[in-house]
Design a protein around this motif. Structure first.
Motif, PDB file in Angstrom:
ATOM      1  N   UNK A 238       0.817  -1.210   0.000  1.00  0.00           N
ATOM      2  CA  UNK A 238       0.000   0.000   0.000  1.00  0.00           C
ATOM      3  C   UNK A 238       0.853   1.263   0.000  1.00  0.00           C
ATOM      4  N   UNK A 239       2.081   1.190   0.508  1.00  0.00           N
ATOM      5  CA  UNK A 239       2.956   2.364   0.461  1.00  0.00           C
ATOM      6  C   UNK A 239       3.229   2.767  -0.992  1.00  0.00           C
ATOM      7  N   UNK A 240       3.260   1.798  -1.901  1.00  0.00           N
ATOM      8  CA  UNK A 240       3.501   2.080  -3.313  1.00  0.00           C
ATOM      9  C   UNK A 240       2.217   2.443  -4.042  1.00  0.00           C
ATOM     10  N   UNK A 241       1.140   1.730  -3.741  1.00  0.00           N
ATOM     11  CA  UNK A 241      -0.156   1.940  -4.382  1.00  0.00           C
ATOM     12  C   UNK A 241      -1.211   2.033  -3.286  1.00  0.00           C
ATOM     13  N   UNK A 242      -1.460   3.218  -2.749  1.00  0.00           N
ATOM     14  CA  UNK A 242      -2.327   3.356  -1.583  1.00  0.00           C
ATOM     15  C   UNK A 242      -3.745   2.826  -1.765  1.00  0.00           C
ATOM     16  N   UNK A 243      -4.202   2.653  -3.000  1.00  0.00           N
ATOM     17  CA  UNK A 243      -5.528   2.064  -3.209  1.00  0.00           C
ATOM     18  C   UNK A 243      -5.617   0.655  -2.635  1.00  0.00           C
ATOM     19  N   UNK A 244      -4.495   0.025  -2.401  1.00  0.00           N
ATOM     20  CA  UNK A 244      -4.473  -1.333  -1.853  1.00  0.00           C
ATOM     21  C   UNK A 244      -4.617  -1.357  -0.328  1.00  0.00           C
ATOM     22  N   UNK A 245      -4.603  -0.204   0.311  1.00  0.00           N
ATOM     23  CA  UNK A 245      -4.695  -0.157   1.772  1.00  0.00           C
ATOM     24  C   UNK A 245      -6.070  -0.623   2.234  1.00  0.00           C
ATOM     25  N   UNK A 246      -6.105  -1.388   3.288  1.00  0.00           N
ATOM     26  CA  UNK A 246      -7.368  -1.809   3.884  1.00  0.00           C
ATOM     27  C   UNK A 246      -7.982  -0.652   4.665  1.00  0.00           C
ATOM     28  N   UNK A 247      -9.256  -0.789   4.998  1.00  0.00           N
ATOM     29  CA  UNK A 247      -9.927   0.254   5.768  1.00  0.00           C
ATOM     30  C   UNK A 247      -9.218   0.491   7.089  1.00  0.00           C
ATOM     31  N   UNK A 248      -8.783  -0.578   7.723  1.00  0.00           N
ATOM     32  CA  UNK A 248      -8.078  -0.424   8.997  1.00  0.00           C
ATOM     33  C   UNK A 248      -6.768   0.337   8.796  1.00  0.00           C
ATOM     34  N   UNK A 249      -6.095   0.091   7.669  1.00  0.00           N
ATOM     35  CA  UNK A 249      -4.810   0.747   7.414  1.00  0.00           C
ATOM     36  C   UNK A 249      -4.962   2.235   7.136  1.00  0.00           C
ATOM     37  N   UNK A 250      -6.164   2.688   6.816  1.00  0.00           N
ATOM     38  CA  UNK A 250      -6.381   4.095   6.502  1.00  0.00           C
ATOM     39  C   UNK A 250      -6.765   4.924   7.725  1.00  0.00           C
ATOM     40  N   UNK A 251      -7.033   4.280   8.828  1.00  0.00           N
ATOM     41  CA  UNK A 251      -7.451   5.029  10.014  1.00  0.00           C
ATOM     42  C   UNK A 251      -6.295   5.874  10.547  1.00  0.00           C
ATOM     43  N   UNK A 252      -6.650   7.017  11.089  1.00  0.00           N
ATOM     44  CA  UNK A 252      -5.653   7.874  11.705  1.00  0.00           C
ATOM     45  C   UNK A 252      -4.866   8.737  10.746  1.00  0.00           C
ATOM     46  N   UNK A 253      -5.270   8.785   9.474  1.00  0.00           N
ATOM     47  CA  UNK A 253      -4.560   9.622   8.502  1.00  0.00           C
ATOM     48  C   UNK A 253      -5.077  11.059   8.570  1.00  0.00           C
ATOM     49  N   UNK A 254      -4.298  12.008   8.058  1.00  0.00           N
ATOM     50  CA  UNK A 254      -4.749  13.405   8.093  1.00  0.00           C
ATOM     51  C   UNK A 254      -5.930  13.648   7.162  1.00  0.00           C
ATOM     52  N   UNK A 255      -6.729  14.665   7.431  1.00  0.00           N
ATOM     53  CA  UNK A 255      -7.836  15.017   6.537  1.00  0.00           C
ATOM     54  C   UNK A 255      -7.348  15.208   5.107  1.00  0.00           C
ATOM     55  N   UNK A 256      -8.281  14.970   4.164  1.00  0.00           N
ATOM     56  CA  UNK A 256      -7.889  14.965   2.750  1.00  0.00           C
ATOM     57  C   UNK A 256      -8.842  15.780   1.894  1.00  0.00           C
ATOM     58  N   UNK A 257      -8.279  16.311   0.825  1.00  0.00           N
ATOM     59  CA  UNK A 257      -9.054  16.905  -0.267  1.00  0.00           C
ATOM     60  C   UNK A 257      -8.532  16.254  -1.541  1.00  0.00           C
ATOM     61  N   UNK A 258      -9.448  15.698  -2.328  1.00  0.00           N
ATOM     62  CA  UNK A 258      -9.052  14.991  -3.555  1.00  0.00           C
ATOM     63  C   UNK A 258      -9.823  15.575  -4.723  1.00  0.00           C
ATOM     64  N   UNK A 259      -9.096  15.991  -5.757  1.00  0.00           N
ATOM     65  CA  UNK A 259      -9.743  16.458  -6.984  1.00  0.00           C
ATOM     66  C   UNK A 259      -9.387  15.511  -8.120  1.00  0.00           C
ATOM     67  N   UNK A 260     -10.374  15.246  -8.984  1.00  0.00           N
ATOM     68  CA  UNK A 260     -10.162  14.355 -10.118  1.00  0.00           C
ATOM     69  C   UNK A 260     -10.702  15.020 -11.378  1.00  0.00           C
ATOM     70  N   UNK A 261     -10.171  14.589 -12.523  1.00  0.00           N
ATOM     71  CA  UNK A 261     -10.594  15.098 -13.817  1.00  0.00           C
ATOM     72  C   UNK A 261     -11.588  14.124 -14.455  1.00  0.00           C
ATOM     73  N   UNK A 262     -12.593  14.656 -15.118  1.00  0.00           N
ATOM     74  CA  UNK A 262     -13.662  13.806 -15.643  1.00  0.00           C
ATOM     75  C   UNK A 262     -13.160  12.782 -16.649  1.00  0.00           C
TER      76      UNK A 262
END
Length: 323
Positions: A238-262
Motif C-alpha cells: 500500500x505504500x507504493x499503491x495506496x488504493x491497496x490499503x485496507x480500511x483499517x490501514x487508513x485510520x488515523x490519517x490526516x484530513x484529505x481533499x481529492x480532486x479528479x478530472x472527468x
C-alpha cells in the motif's frame, strides 16, 4: 475526427498547443519536458518570493535530497511568526519531472498564503524504482520537521500537496509517516492521484485515448516504478499503491481533499480512495472537475481551472490556518 469526450470548450481549444506525452521513449520525453520547463520557468514572476535550495540527508545509503524552497519576502503577519508549510511533490508518472513542474503553482501558494513551500526533487524510475522516490520524500519531510526552529516553520502545520504520481506519493507518505512515527502532516491535498497499479477501474479501462495521460502511459509508469513483473500482483504494498490499503490501514490519517478530472484514466481510483478514507473516518472532500482531462491544470486561463485553483488555494489556506 470529433473527440468522443465532451471537453470543456476552453480546454478543447488549448489542446492543439499541448504536447503529446509518450513515455515509451523516455529519453525523448524527458528531453522535451526539460526544454518546455526551461522556457516556462524562465518567464515566471518571482516577485515577493525568495527561491532557494536545501540539500538534506537522503535515505540510508542514498544521495542527499534536494528541496526547492519558496519563502515569502513580504509578510502581512508578524515577521517573527513561524510559517506553515506546503510540502509539494511533483507529478510525472514516477519517471518524469522535477520541482520545475510546479514552479508557478509553488510561487502562487507562497505569495497567496504566506507559507513556506518546499518542493522535493525525488529520484525517478526506472533507474530508481520503488521505494526510492517515497523514501526521498520521507527524508525531505523529516529534515523539514527536524529543522523547524532553524527554518522558522511550524512542524505541526505541514500540509502535503501532490499532483498525479506526486499525489500518489503524498498518499503513500501519510501511511509511511504514521507507521514509522515520523512527521505528522496536518492535511493531504491530492490532485488527480495515481493510486492503483492494477488499472481495473472503469475509467482506467475506458480512457485509452485521452490527452496527456491514457491507460498505456499509466501502465508504463507503474511498470517502471514497480517492475514489469510486479505490477498488479499481490507483492505491491500500500505504500507504493495506496488504493491497496485496507480500511483499517487508513485510520488515523490526516484530513484529505481529492480532486479528479472527468476524462482521466485515474479518475475512479481517486474517487474510490476518497470513499475509502471516508469509510475509515478520515475527514475527506472530493471534487470532480467537469470537462477536464489529466494535466488540464496547465490551461490556467480556462474558467474551470481558475475556479478549481481558487478552491485549492482556499482549501490549503484553511488547513494551514491562513483562511
Amino acid at each position: 475526427m470529433r473527440s468522443p469526450h465532451t471537453f470543456d470548450p476552453e480546454l478543447a481549444a488549448a489542446l492543439v498547443m499541448m504536447p503529446e506525452v509518450d513515455i515509451s521513449d523516455l529519453a525523448s520525453a524527458r528531453a522535451a519536458q526539460a526544454r518546455q520547463l526551461a522556457s516556462a520557468t524562465g518567464a515566471s514572476d518571482t516577485a515577493g518570493v525568495e527561491v532557494g535550495e536545501l540539500r538534506v540527508p537522503g535515505p540510508p545509503g542514498a544521495p542527499h535530497v534536494r528541496l526547492r524552497v519558496y519563502r515569502p519576502r513580504r509578510r502581512t503577519r508578524a515577521a517573527a511568526d513561524p510559517l506553515p508549510v506546503v510540502y509539494g511533490i511533483h507529478g510525472g508518472g514516477f519517471v518524469l519531472g522535477s520541482p520545475d513542474v510546479d514552479h508557478d503553482w509553488n510561487l502562487l501558494l507562497c505569495r497567496e498564503l504566506e507559507v513556506l513551500v518546499a518542493s522535493v526533487d525525488y529520484r525517478l524510475a526506472p533507474e530508481h524504482p520503488f521505494p526510492a522516490a517515497l523514501e526521498d520524500c520521507y527524508a525531505g519531510l523529516c529534515a523539514l520537521a527536524d529543522g523547524a526552529g532553524a527554518l522558522g516553520i511550524r512542524a505541526d502545520r505541514i500540509a502535503l500537496w501532490g499532483d498525479s504520481a506526486g499525489a500518489g506519493l503524498a498518499a503513500g507518505l501519510t501511511l509511511l509517516c504514521r507507521d514509522r512515527g515520523g512527521p505528522e502532516a496536518c492535511f493531504q491535498h491530492l490532485c488527480s492521484p495515481a493510486l492503483d497499479d492494477r488499472l481495473e477501474t472503469p475509467s482506467a479501462r475506458l480512457f485509452t485515448d485521452t490527452p496527456v495521460w491514457n491507460r498505456r502511459n499509466a501502465r508504463l509508469s507503474w511498470e517502471a516504478y514497480l517492475g514489469k513483473d510486479v505490477r498488479a500482483t499481490a507483492a505491491v504494498p500500500a505504500y507504493a499503491a495506496p488504493a491497496r490499503a485496507t480500511a483499517r490501514a487508513l485510520t488515523g490519517l490526516p484530513p484529505a481533499y481529492i480532486s479528479v478530472m472527468e476524462f482521466d484514466p485515474l479518475r475512479d481510483e481517486g474517487m474510490a480512495y476518497a470513499h475509502a478514507l471516508t469509510g475509515a473516518r478520515v475527514p475527506t472532500r472530493i471534487r470532480m472537475l467537469p470537462g477536464t482531462f489529466h494535466g488540464a491544470w496547465a490551461v490556467e486561463h480556462a474558467a474551470v481551472i481558475r475556479d478549481a485553483t481558487r478552491e485549492a488555494v482556499d482549501v490549503l489556506g484553511t488547513a494551514l490556518g491562513r483562511r
